[in-house]
Every structure is written in C-alpha cells, then in structure tokens.
Write a protein that holds these residues in place. Structure first.
Motif, PDB file in Angstrom:
ATOM      1  N   MET A 203       0.843  -1.201   0.000  1.00  8.96           N
ATOM      2  CA  MET A 203       0.000   0.000   0.000  1.00  8.96           C
ATOM      3  C   MET A 203       0.875   1.247   0.000  1.00  8.96           C
ATOM      4  O   MET A 203       1.871   1.317   0.711  1.00  8.96           O
ATOM      5  N   ILE A 204       0.453   2.240  -0.825  1.00  9.87           N
ATOM      6  CA  ILE A 204       1.193   3.500  -0.867  1.00  9.87           C
ATOM      7  C   ILE A 204       0.199   4.633  -0.622  1.00  9.87           C
ATOM      8  O   ILE A 204      -0.846   4.699  -1.283  1.00  9.87           O
ATOM      9  N   ALA A 205       0.493   5.499   0.339  1.00  9.53           N
ATOM     10  CA  ALA A 205      -0.398   6.629   0.625  1.00  9.53           C
ATOM     11  C   ALA A 205      -0.115   7.741  -0.381  1.00  9.53           C
ATOM     12  O   ALA A 205       1.021   7.920  -0.808  1.00  9.53           O
ATOM     13  N   SER A 206      -1.198   8.490  -0.737  1.00  7.94           N
ATOM     14  CA  SER A 206      -1.057   9.526  -1.773  1.00  7.94           C
ATOM     15  C   SER A 206      -0.140  10.657  -1.309  1.00  7.94           C
ATOM     16  O   SER A 206      -0.202  11.095  -0.160  1.00  7.94           O
ATOM     17  N   ASP A 207       0.708  11.119  -2.228  1.00  3.19           N
ATOM     18  CA  ASP A 207       1.577  12.245  -1.860  1.00  3.19           C
ATOM     19  C   ASP A 207       1.132  13.512  -2.577  1.00  3.19           C
ATOM     20  O   ASP A 207       1.877  14.460  -2.720  1.00  3.19           O
ATOM     21  N   SER A 208      -0.136  13.512  -3.055  1.00  4.55           N
ATOM     22  CA  SER A 208      -0.596  14.715  -3.759  1.00  4.55           C
ATOM     23  C   SER A 208      -1.830  15.309  -3.093  1.00  4.55           C
ATOM     24  O   SER A 208      -2.700  15.841  -3.749  1.00  4.55           O
ATOM     25  N   VAL A 209      -1.907  15.172  -1.759  1.00  4.25           N
ATOM     26  CA  VAL A 209      -3.047  15.805  -1.063  1.00  4.25           C
ATOM     27  C   VAL A 209      -2.659  17.226  -0.663  1.00  4.25           C
ATOM     28  O   VAL A 209      -1.473  17.526  -0.476  1.00  4.25           O
ATOM     29  N   LYS A 210      -3.701  18.118  -0.534  1.00  4.23           N
ATOM     30  CA  LYS A 210      -3.390  19.531  -0.277  1.00  4.23           C
ATOM     31  C   LYS A 210      -3.160  19.797   1.200  1.00  4.23           C
ATOM     32  O   LYS A 210      -2.317  20.575   1.574  1.00  4.23           O
TER      33      LYS A 210
ATOM     34  N   GLU B 222      -1.823  19.925   4.631  1.00  7.86           N
ATOM     35  CA  GLU B 222      -0.432  19.676   4.986  1.00  7.86           C
ATOM     36  C   GLU B 222      -0.280  18.540   5.995  1.00  7.86           C
ATOM     37  O   GLU B 222       0.592  17.686   5.872  1.00  7.86           O
ATOM     38  N   SER B 223      -1.193  18.548   7.014  1.00  8.60           N
ATOM     39  CA  SER B 223      -1.040  17.518   8.046  1.00  8.60           C
ATOM     40  C   SER B 223      -1.255  16.125   7.465  1.00  8.60           C
ATOM     41  O   SER B 223      -0.561  15.177   7.816  1.00  8.60           O
ATOM     42  N   ILE B 224      -2.227  16.017   6.540  1.00  9.20           N
ATOM     43  CA  ILE B 224      -2.482  14.710   5.910  1.00  9.20           C
ATOM     44  C   ILE B 224      -1.301  14.322   5.029  1.00  9.20           C
ATOM     45  O   ILE B 224      -0.870  13.166   5.008  1.00  9.20           O
ATOM     46  N   LEU B 225      -0.767  15.320   4.322  1.00  9.93           N
ATOM     47  CA  LEU B 225       0.386  15.052   3.454  1.00  9.93           C
ATOM     48  C   LEU B 225       1.539  14.519   4.297  1.00  9.93           C
ATOM     49  O   LEU B 225       2.197  13.534   3.945  1.00  9.93           O
ATOM     50  N   ARG B 226       1.734  15.162   5.463  1.00 12.61           N
ATOM     51  CA  ARG B 226       2.832  14.705   6.327  1.00 12.61           C
ATOM     52  C   ARG B 226       2.574  13.299   6.837  1.00 12.61           C
ATOM     53  O   ARG B 226       3.480  12.465   6.903  1.00 12.61           O
TER      54      ARG B 226
ATOM     55  N   ASN C 287       4.403   6.323   4.231  1.00 19.31           N
ATOM     56  CA  ASN C 287       5.184   5.728   3.134  1.00 19.31           C
ATOM     57  C   ASN C 287       6.610   5.435   3.581  1.00 19.31           C
ATOM     58  O   ASN C 287       7.173   4.398   3.234  1.00 19.31           O
ATOM     59  N   ARG C 288       7.147   6.373   4.355  1.00 19.64           N
ATOM     60  CA  ARG C 288       8.529   6.147   4.810  1.00 19.64           C
ATOM     61  C   ARG C 288       8.599   4.985   5.786  1.00 19.64           C
ATOM     62  O   ARG C 288       9.529   4.168   5.748  1.00 19.64           O
ATOM     63  N   ILE C 289       7.581   4.904   6.665  1.00 14.61           N
ATOM     64  CA  ILE C 289       7.548   3.769   7.611  1.00 14.61           C
ATOM     65  C   ILE C 289       7.459   2.465   6.823  1.00 14.61           C
ATOM     66  O   ILE C 289       8.151   1.491   7.106  1.00 14.61           O
TER      67      ILE C 289
END
Ligand SMILES: Nc1ncnc2c1ncn2[C@@H]1O[C@H](COP(=O)(O)OP(=O)(O)O)[C@@H](O)[C@H]1O
Ligand SMILES: [Mg+2]
Length: 537
Positions: A156-163, A165-169, A175-177
């Motif tokens: 599973m890969i979480a989206s990196d194109s959300v606006k 900021e907290s969700i993006l982080r 993803n890094r974990i």
C-alpha cells in the motif's frame, strides 16, 4: 429581528405593569403611586418617567430626564439604552405619556451572547463534521496501511498529492515507515537466511541452549553426527536429553563461569567411539547475565585416526628400515671379525649384504614415490596412452623374473585400450600388480594379463593361479605396509607399499580397482580406467 421583538415584548410587559399601577380605575393616580413605581423601576433596573399632555416632565424615578418628551410612542434606541414610550389613556383628564428607559445590554446583549454561543456551537459542529469528513478517509487509509504493515504486506502506498499539509505529512510518514519496514524485513530475512545457511553448513554439530537451560535449536550436522533425530530435544531441559555426562558437565560449567570452554571429548555414537572438540560459548547480555549457550561439536575422529596412522607409519618405516640395516651391520661385523678370509663365507655374506642393500634401496625408492604421489599438488602428465603398448614393455621387463620362477606370463588377446593417462604412472601400476602376481604364485604357475575396452572405459586385468587372498583381507592389502604373510612377503622382496602406490595412482586417474580372489586358487586384479571424453565414440 427576533431579538427586537423580544425587547419590545419585555418593554410592553413593563409598560403594562406600570400602567396597571398608575391607572387602576381609568384615572392616572400620580402622587400615591410614586413610591410603588420607584420600587418597580429599581427592581427592573429601569428608569421610569411620566409626561403631561404638553409633553412636559411630571415625574421621573431616578437620574436626569429631559423636561420635554421629543419622541413618539414606541421603541427607540439611544446609545446603549432602549427607550419605550406609551400613552396612558386617562378617562377624564388629558393623557399622560410613560417613558421607560433600560440598558440595552440587559435586554438585547444577553440574547446576543446566546446567539453567539448557539452560532458558535453550530459552527463548531459543522467544522467538526467537515474535519471528520476530510480527515477520516486518510486516517482510515493510514490505519489499514498500518495493519497491513504489521501483517507483513508492504504494497500500500499513501497519496503524496493531497493539499492538506497535516495529511500530506501523515501520508509521507506512512510511506517512509512502509519503506523502512520493508527494508528492515528484507535485511532481517537476508540475515536469517545467511544465519541458517551458516549454522547448517558450518560442518560442525551445533546446539543452542537458552538462558534457563532449554534447548532452542539443534542443527542437521549434529543430528547426523550423533545419528539422532533429536526432535524430542526442542525446548527440553539439556540435563534430560543430552546423553553424555561430560557434555552436561561442560555446559554446567559454562553457565557457572560465564566463560568459553573447549574440551576434547571421546563420545560413543552407536558402536563407534568418536572424538570431538566440544566448545561451549556463553552468550551474555549487557548485565553480564547468561542469555544462552552455543555448544559446538567439531568431529575430529578422522584427524585422530590420521594422527594414529602417522604414528603407525613412522613406527612401520623404522621397523622396515631396521631389519635390513641390522642384517647389513651384522654381516659387515662378521666379515671384519675374520670371515673375510674365508672365500666361500665372504662371497655368501656379500651376496646377502647386496640383497639387503637392494631391499633398503627399493624401500627408500617406494617411500619417496609414495610421499611424492600423496603430496597435495601431485599432477599426472596426461597424454593419449595405449594400455597394450605400455603392457608389452612391462612384460618385456618382467619376463626374466617370471622365467626365474618358471611362471608362464602371457598376454591374452584383447583390445588396445586407448585412454588419457600418465604413461609412466600406468607403467608403475602394471609393474606393481604383475610383480605381486609373480611373487604370490608358486613355481610353475600362470599369470595372464589382458586389456578389455568398452564404450567409455578400459580394463587392465592381471589374473594368477597363486595363493589367493582371504576375503576380509582384501580391503587391508592396500594399506601401507600391510602384508597377509609378513615373512613370505619380505622374502619376495616386496616393500609392503606396492598396492598403496597402485591405489593412489588409480585414484589420481579417476579409475577403480576390483579384486577377486579365492584362497589357494588365485587372484584377479582389475583396474578400470576412464577413457577421456574426447575418446568416447
Ligand atoms: N596377487 C596376489 N596374490 C596374493 N596375495 C597378494 C597378491 N598381491 C598382493 N598380495 C598381498 O597383498 C600384500 C600387499 O601387497 P603390496 O602392497 O604389493 O606389498 P608387498 O608386495 O611388498 O608385500 C602382500 O604382502 C600380499 O600379502
Ligand atoms: Mg608388492
């Protein structure tokens, strides 16, 4: 609007109360009601004033009031205050105007606070709803991703194109974990693989005992070395399953001393006594507590055997050398002591001395030969060899020896036997085998040799009708210095090394030896050579 309406209603009610005080019977009763009106005003925290038909001030409860009433009936606003004016109907006299002044805050302000809180509440609820909706999806995704990670699935890969900021982080962190856990998992698996490969291929038996003395692991080599399945060992106390007292004591000692111990132990495995270097290495944690013990069993039985063979070999060589040397010294002394003057005796002694000297010579030659062949980097000089050609030259050389014993030495019909081999070494093999056949066959016997070629192999066969060898002796005759009949063998001029040399040379050629023999009837030695691949047709 609702608020204004509320104010109006409150003011109306107050005006009606004042009216009911001052106009009880259709007449405005002023003087006697002034104190009641004042009390009411005080209680309601308002100011009350009355004006006559000319709009002139008659009476006011407190504070300053203008002398003339400018405003008309109804609600008015003046700064922070609300003013309410009502005409009180007077039956007989002219009408009186009532003016009520009250602070806006007490009436409208309170409602404003309510309004603010209600609006705030609604806003909070709406915002919460909005937040829940905009955060819950990514959080649910992150939760599912976390669960998958725990189960070992990293796709599973979480989206990196959300606006947001907290969700993006959050997504980037997830993803890094995931990447880090995947890498960790991979390196852990790699490590485990190499660890188990190491443990299984270390070539030594190994058992791992945990800090409380339970056996955690037994490797395959151990099971093979000790011929046990050891399946009942796992998680058992080592005192109960390790069948050797010496080993148990060694482990006890390692637990006590917390030091690595190595001991050479002789342990019985079924019908064999095996030698082991047993090492016990405690695994300590940072508080110097024993977390476990690794016990390694290094099987040194073969080394021990070799050590013994070496000792035997030195003893054998010394013995073999001593006999001819003693004989030489003995005859030389006898000659010096006077035998030299007796011509007959002198000749006889010198012949014996020559014989012993030659024996010594051939023994030394064979020893040197054997040590050369046994050397690790011994190499054959390979070329295409015709076995029958080599055999012919060997027969020519040994003809005299056979004739001396009246033995018929014949080359039976066969094939040429073209192989890849070392001609000089093959010659050595043939000489040793044919010499033996002549030596161990009585006079008037027969020795026949032949070459038989097959598709991929060629046999060299030596058959005699001599004394033969007992079946259980056959494997032993290839050992160094082993002789079935020591005295007779020495008389024959053998060194006891001939077949040992043959065995080494045949093995170097990648060939096989087969012996058929019957006591009193004769022996057949068959050497099988491989043809080189290029010669296989
Ligand atoms: N053809 C044979 N017939 C009977 N015994 C044999 C024959 N070849 C070898 N042997 C036995 O094997 C022993 C070992 O042979 P070898 O290594 O050549 O030593 P050596 O001939 O010097 O004694 C001999 O001593 C003999 O007892
Ligand atoms: Mg021999």
């Amino acid at each position: 609007m609702a608020l204004l309406h509320d104010d109006l209603r409150t003011m109306n009610t107050r005006a009606n109360s004042v009216e009911s005080i001052v106009v009880p019977h259709g007449q405005v009763l002023a003087a006697e009601n002034k104190s009641v009106v004042s009390q009411f005003a005080q209680k309601e925290r308002i100011q009350i004033a009355f004006y006559n038909e000319n709009r002139k001030l008659i009476f006011a409860t407190a504070g300053k009031e203008k002398n003339t009433l400018d405003q008309m009936d109804g609600m008015h606003q003046s700064g922070d205050s609300l003013i309410y004016i009502k005409t009180l109907k007077n039956d007989s006299r002219p009408d009186v105007s009532l003016k009520i002044t009250g602070p806006k805050t007490t009436i409208v302000g309170l409602n404003l606070v309510y309004f603010f809180f209600v609006a705030l509440g609604i806003a909070v609820l709406a915002y919460r709803d909005y937040l829940v909706r905009s955060y819950s999806r990514p959080i649910r995704f992150a939760a599912r991703m976390g669960e998958n990670l725990l189960e070992g699935s990293y796709n599973m890969i979480a989206s990196d194109s959300v606006k947001r900021e907290s969700i993006l982080r959050l997504n980037l962190a997830m993803n890094r974990i995931s990447d880090a856990m995947h890498e960790l998992h991979r390196s852990y698996t790699r490590q485990q693989d190499s660890m188990s490969t190491l443990i299984e291929n270390i070539g030594n038996g190994l058992i791992f005992i945990d800090g409380v003395g339970r056996i955690n692991y037994v490797n395959q080599t151990f099971k093979e070395d000790f011929q046990t399945s050891a399946s009942h060992w796992e998680l058992a106390d080592y005192h109960e399953v390790v069948p050797y007292e010496e080993v148990r004591e060694l482990i006890d000692e390692a637990f006590e001393t917390k030091e690595k111990l190595v001991r050479q132990l002789q342990l019985s495995v079924h019908i064999e006594r095996k030698h082991f270097d047993v090492s016990c290495a405690p695994v300590l944690n940072k508080h110097n507590k024993v977390r476990g013990i690794v016990v390694v069993f290094h099987d040194i039985t073969a080394i021990k055997k070799l050590e013994n063979t070496r000792k035997d070999f030195v003893a054998n060589v010394s013995h073999e050398l001593r006999t001819p040397v003693t004989s030489l010294v003995g005859f030389a002394e006898t000659l010096i002591d006077g035998a030299i003057d007796d011509k007959e005796l002198r000749d006889q002694f010198l012949h014996i001395m020559l014989h012993e000297g030659r024996r010594l010579q051939s023994l030394i030659t064979d020893l040197l030969e054997l040590s050369k062949i046994e050397r690790e980097h011994f190499k054959l000089q390979l070329s295409q060899v015709s076995l029958s050609n080599v055999l012919d030259s060997v027969l020519f050389m040994l003809k005299g020896k056979a004739e001396a014993k009246k033995i018929r030495l014949s080359h039976l019909q066969g094939n040429e036997g073209l192989i890849m081999g070392d001609a000089f070494r093959i010659r050595q093999i043939m000489i040793n085998l044919i010499t033996n056949a002549i030596s161990y066959t009585p006079e008037n016997g027969t020795v026949s040799v032949s070459i038989h070629e097959r598709k991929q192999e060629a046999d060299f066969i030596v058959a005699d009708n001599g004394m033969g060898i007992e079946k259980d002796q056959i494997p032993r005759i290839f050992e160094r210095f082993y002789r079935v009949d020591k005295a007779r063998s020495r008389d024959s001029g053998g060194t006891g090394l001939g077949l040992a040399i043959v065995k080494h040379l045949v093995e170097a050629h990648g060939g096989r030896i087969h012996v058929d023999s019957e006591l009193g009837k004769g022996s057949t030695f068959t050497i099988t050579f491989k043809k080189s691949p290029s010669l296989i047709g």
